[in-house]
Design a protein around this motif. Structure first.
Motif, PDB file in Angstrom:
ATOM      1  N   SER A  69     129.562  88.585  56.885  1.00  0.00           N
ATOM      2  CA  SER A  69     129.081  89.760  57.605  1.00  0.00           C
ATOM      3  C   SER A  69     130.259  90.398  58.334  1.00  0.00           C
ATOM      4  N   THR A  70     130.104  91.677  58.646  1.00  0.00           N
ATOM      5  CA  THR A  70     131.186  92.421  59.298  1.00  0.00           C
ATOM      6  C   THR A  70     131.707  91.695  60.523  1.00  0.00           C
ATOM      7  N   GLU A  71     130.761  91.203  61.327  1.00  0.00           N
ATOM      8  CA  GLU A  71     131.174  90.574  62.578  1.00  0.00           C
ATOM      9  C   GLU A  71     132.057  89.362  62.305  1.00  0.00           C
ATOM     10  N   VAL A  72     131.634  88.553  61.336  1.00  0.00           N
ATOM     11  CA  VAL A  72     132.389  87.337  61.050  1.00  0.00           C
ATOM     12  C   VAL A  72     133.783  87.699  60.533  1.00  0.00           C
ATOM     13  N   GLU A 109     135.491  90.436  61.120  1.00  0.00           N
ATOM     14  CA  GLU A 109     136.336  90.988  62.177  1.00  0.00           C
ATOM     15  C   GLU A 109     136.783  89.921  63.162  1.00  0.00           C
TER      16      GLU A 109
END
Lengths: 157, 217, 334
Positions: free
Chosen positions: B74-77, B79
Motif C-alpha cells: 500500500s502507498t503508506e507502507v 512511503e
C-alpha cells in the motif's frame, strides 16, 4: 417402593434428561450459526430454522421412551406394577440406547446442522441437500429409539 | 551590393582597407571556431544520445519495478519504506569553458554513512520488487547527473554555434562584400578624380601654350 | 461486551463470502480497458459505496484504506476472539510506529503516511507516546521494542534497524499470543508465514550480496527455519534451499519461486506463490463452521481482495498490459 421401580423410573428419566441435554446443545449450536446467517441475510430464515430444529428430535424421542416406559409400569394409570430388581435393571438398560445415543447424536447433529447452515448461507438453493445430510445423523437416533421401544415391549413383567 | 555612405577620400580608403583586413581575418577565425564547435557538438550529441538511451532504459525498468512494488504494497507502507534515506548526495555546480562558452560542470559527492545499508527499510513488510528499484535508481544517479551536464552543454553549444554561424554569414555575405565594394568605389572615384584633374591640367597646359604662341607670333 | 460465539461469527461470515469478488469479476477487471471501467465493475460489488465516493480513478487508494477500516470495525464486533483476530491487524500499529519513529529522528511530520484506522491501538496514543518518549501507556511488547530501538539509535540512526527490531517484536508478540491461545491453526499459519518471509529475506539478501550478519538482523522469530539453517545455507548456492525444504508443506512454493527468481532475478513470482499458498492453506481448513478458521479465512480473503484491486488499479492507471497485471495477480478465495 421396590428398588426395581426406582431403577425403571431412573432409566426413563435419564432418557428424557440426556436426550434433552443433547437436543439443547445441538439446537443451540445450530441456532448460533442460524443467527449468524440471518443477521446477514434475513431471507434465509425459513430454511435455516428447519435445519436448526433437527437436533431437537432426540429430546422428543427420549420423552417418547419415558412415556412408553411409564405406560408399561403403570405409572400413567395410577396403578404401578411392583417390579423386581432384575426387572428394574432390564427396563433401565432398555432406556440406555436412546439416552446415550440421543445425547451424542443430538450434539453432533447440531454441528452438522451448523455446517449445513453455513452451506445454505453460501448457496441458498442447497437447503434440501443440507437437510438430507443432517437427517443422516438422525438415522442412528431413530435406530436407538426403535431398539429401546422393542426392548421395553419385550420385557416380561 | 550597397555601397557604404563614405567620403571617397584616401583616408577613408586606408581605414576601410584596414577594416577589411580585420574582417577577413575575423571571418577566418570565426569559421574555424564554428567548425571546431560543430565537431565537439556532434561528439557530445552522440554521447548524449547514447547515455540518454541507456539511462532511459534503466529508468523505465526501475520505474516499472517501483510501480509493481507499489502495486503489491500500500502507498503508506511504500512511503514509510523510503522515508528515511541512508544515502545523501551533495551536488556542486561549477563552470567550465568550452570554446569560450561557459558550460556547467556537475560534481557530486556521495555521503553515505559507513556501515548503513542503502536499503532503509525492513524486509519483512516490504516487497522484493522494491530492492530492484532502489538498486537501479542508486546505480543510475551518477549517469543521470552526467546526462544533465552533457545535455545542458549541448544546448549551450548549439546556441553559441548558431550565434557564430550568423556572425560568419554576416561577415562573409554582407560586411566583407560591402567593404570590398566600397573600396572599389572609392578607388574608382579617386581614379576618376585623378583623370579629371589630369585632363584639366592638360587643357590648361594647352591653353597656356596657345597663349604663348599667340604672344610670340 | 459479551463476544459473539464462534458459530455465529462463522455462519455470518459464510453468508458474507458470497459478496467477495469472484474469479470472473476479477477477470473482467483485468480485461477492462481503463481504470474507470474497472471501477464500473467494482460498483457492481460490495465496493459500490466506496466507488461512488471517489473523485476519480486515481483516488482508489482512499477507497482501499476505507475498506480496511471497515474490515477492522466489522471484526471488532464479530470476532469471537479479538486477541487472535487482532494479530492480523497489529501490522498497522507497527507501520504507524515505524513512521512515527522515523519522523521523530528526521525531525519532521509525516502524518500523511500514517494509517489512520485499522490498527489495534488508538493512533493518538502511539503519537503521544513517541513524541513524549514516554512508553508507559503502551503494551509491553511494544514498550520493549521501543526501548531497544532507543538504545540502538543512541549511537547512530539506522532506519533499517528500526524496521527490523519492530518486525521482530511484532512476530514475537504474534507467537506469544498463539502460544497462549493454543490455537494450532493460527500458529501453523503464522509459522509458515514467518518461514516464507524469512526465505524471501534470504533471497533478497543474496541478491544484494550481503553477509549472514546482515541477514540475521532481519530474520523473523518463530520460524521453523532457525538462524543455523540460514547460516548453513548462506554458504551454499541459492538453489540448494529448494532441496532442503522439499518436504515442507510449502516446498512447491519455494521450488517454483526460487526457480523464477534465479531465472529473472525478480521475486514477484515467489511473492505471488507465497500469498496464494497461505491463502489456500486457510481456504482448505475453512470448512469448520464452529472454528475460527473461516473467520480468519474471510479476513485474509478480504486483504487479498484489496491487494488484487490495488494491483489491477495500479496497472490500469499506468496503462500496463493485462499480461503484466495477470503475472502478479493473486488467486481469489471463493
Amino acid at each position: 417402593m421396590e428398588l426395581g421401580n426406582v431403577l425403571a423410573i431412573a432409566g426413563g428419566a435419564l432418557a428424557v434428561i440426556l436426550g434433552g441435554i443433547g437436543s439443547v446443545l445441538g439446537v443451540a449450536t445450530a441456532g448460533r450459526s442460524a443467527a449468524g446467517v440471518v443477521a446477514e441475510d434475513p431471507d434465509k430464515f425459513g430454511s435455516v430454522l428447519l435445519l436448526q430444529a433437527l437436533p431437537g428430535t432426540q429430546g422428543i424421542y427420549g420423552m417418547l421412551i419415558a412415556f412408553i416406559l411409564m405406560g408399561k409400569i403403570g405409572l400413567l394409570g395410577g396403578a404401578p406394577v411392583e417390579l423386581t430388581t432384575a426387572q428394574g435393571w432390564q427396563l433401565f438398560a432398555a432406556c440406555m440406547p436412546i439416552a446415550i445415543l440421543g445425547l451424542l447424536s443430538a450434539i453432533w447433529q447440531g454441528k452438522t446442522a451448523s455446517a449445513a447452515i453455513a452451506m445454505v448461507a453460501k448457496r441458498g438453493d442447497t437447503a434440501g441437500k443440507g437437510l438430507t445430510m443432517t437427517v443422516m445423523v438422525e438415522t442412528y437416533a431413530v435406530l436407538a429409539l426403535l431398539a429401546s421401544i422393542l426392548m421395553i415391549n419385550g420385557i416380561q413383567l | 551590393m550597397a555601397v557604404m555612405r563614405v567620403n571617397p577620400t584616401r583616408m577613408e580608403l586606408t581605414r576601410l582597407k584596414k577594416r577589411l583586413a580585420i574582417a577577413v581575418r575575423g571571418h577566418k577565425l570565426l569559421k574555424d571556431k564554428r567548425d571546431e564547435m560543430i565537431r565537439r557538438f556532434i561528439e557530445l550529441v552522440r554521447k548524449n544520445k547514447e547515455l540518454r538511451e541507456q539511462v532511459e532504459k534503466e529508468l523505465t525498468q526501475a520505474l516499472g519495478d517501483f510501480l509493481m512494488a507499489r502495486a503489491v504494497m500500500s502507498t503508506e507502507v511504500l512511503e514509510e519504506a523510503v522515508m528515511y534515506p541512508t544515502r545523501q548526495v551533495e551536488l556542486k555546480v561549477s563552470k567550465q569553458n568550452v570554446m569560450s562558452v561557459d558550460v556547467p560542470k556537475i560534481d557530486y559527492e556521495e555521503k553515505s554513512q559507513e556501515g548503513l545499508s542503502p536499503y532503509p527499510y525492513g524486509f519483512a513488510s516490504t516487497s522484493g520488487e522494491l530492492d530492484g528499484a532502489i538498486a537501479t535508481l542508486s546505480d543510475i544517479l551518477p549517469r543521470m547527473l552526467e546526462l544533465a551536464e552533457i545535455e545542458k552543454t549541448c544546448q549551450m553549444l548549439a546556441d553559441e554555434i548558431e550565434k557564430t554561424r550568423r556572425r560568419v554569414n554576416a561577415l562573409e555575405h554582407i560586411m566583407i562584400p560591402q567593404m570590398e565594394e566600397t573600396i572599389k568605389y572609392i578607388t574608382m572615384k579617386m581614379d576618376e578624380n585623378e583623370r579629371a584633374s589630369r585632363t584639366r591640367l592638360m587643357k590648361v597646359k594647352d591653353m597656356i601654350e596657345e597663349r604663348n604662341i599667340e604672344s610670340s607670333g | 461486551m459479551p463476544r459473539p460465539s464462534t458459530a455465529y461469527a462463522a455462519a455470518h461470515i459464510f453468508a458474507l463470502e458470497n459478496k467477495l469478488l469472484s474469479r470472473d469479476k476479477v477477470e473482467r477487471m483485468v480485461e477492462a480497458g481503463s481504470a474507470s471501467e474497472v471501477l464500473k465493475v467494482l460498483s457492481e460489488t460490495e465496493y459500490a459505496t466506496g466507488v461512488s465516493e471517489l473523485d476519480g480513478p486515481h483516488d482508489y487508494e482512499k477507497m482501499l484504506s476505507g475498506e480496511i477500516q471497515r474490515l477492522y470495525e466489522f471484526f471488532q464486533t464479530i470476532s469471537p476472539d479479538p486477541e487472535i483476530t487482532d494479530l492480523f491487524f497489529i501490522k498497522y500499529d507497527f507501520h504507524n510506529l515505524k513512521v512515527l519513529l522515523k519522523a521523530r529522528y528526521l525531525g519532521r511530520d509525516e502524518d500523511d503516511i500514517l494509517i489512520e484506522s485499522g490498527g489495534t491501538l488508538p493512533l493518538d496514543l502511539l503519537k503521544e507516546a513517541i513524541k513524549e518518549e514516554d512508553y508507559s501507556q503502551l503494551p509491553d511488547y511494544i514498550r520493549q521494542a521501543l526501548k531497544k530501538i532507543d538504545e540502538a539509535m543512541n549511537h547512530r540512526v539506522d532506519p533499517l534497524k528500526i524496521a527490523a527490531i519492530l518486525d521482530k517484536a511484532m512476530y514475537k508478540h504474534i507467537f506469544d499470543v498463539c502460544g497462549k491461545k493454543k490455537n494450532g491453526f493460527v500458529l501453523e499459519y503464522f509459522t509458515m508465514q514467518a518461514d516464507l518471509i524469512n526465505i524471501r529475506t534470504f533471497l533478497r539478501v543474496r541478491k544484494i550480496d550481503e553477509s549472514f550478519e546482515f541477514l540475521k538482523e532481519l530474520l523473523l522469530p518463530g520460524s521453523e527455519l532457525d538462524e543455523d539453517f540460514f547460516f548453513e545455507i548462506m554458504k551454499e548456492p541459492v538453489e540448494h534451499i529448494v532441496d532442503r525444504l522439499v518436504n515442507k508443506k510449502y516446498g512447491k512454493v519455494v521450488k517454483q519461486g526460487v526457480e523464477a527468481f534465479l531465472d529473472t532475478g525478480s521475486l514477484s513470482t515467489y511473492e505471488r506463490l507465497m500469498d496464494d499458498f497461505l491463502l489456500s492453506f486457510v481456504k482448505a481448513s475453512r470448512w469448520n463452521p464452529l472454528g475460527i478458521e473461516p473467520i480468519i479465512g474471510y479476513l485474509l480473503a478480504k486483504e487479498n481482495e484489496i491487494r488484487i484491486i490495488r494491483i489491477i488499479m495500479v496497472g490500469k492507471v499506468n496503462n500496463l498490459p493485462s499480461q503484466i497485471i495477470r503475472e502478479r495477480l493473486r488467486d481469489v478465495y471463493v
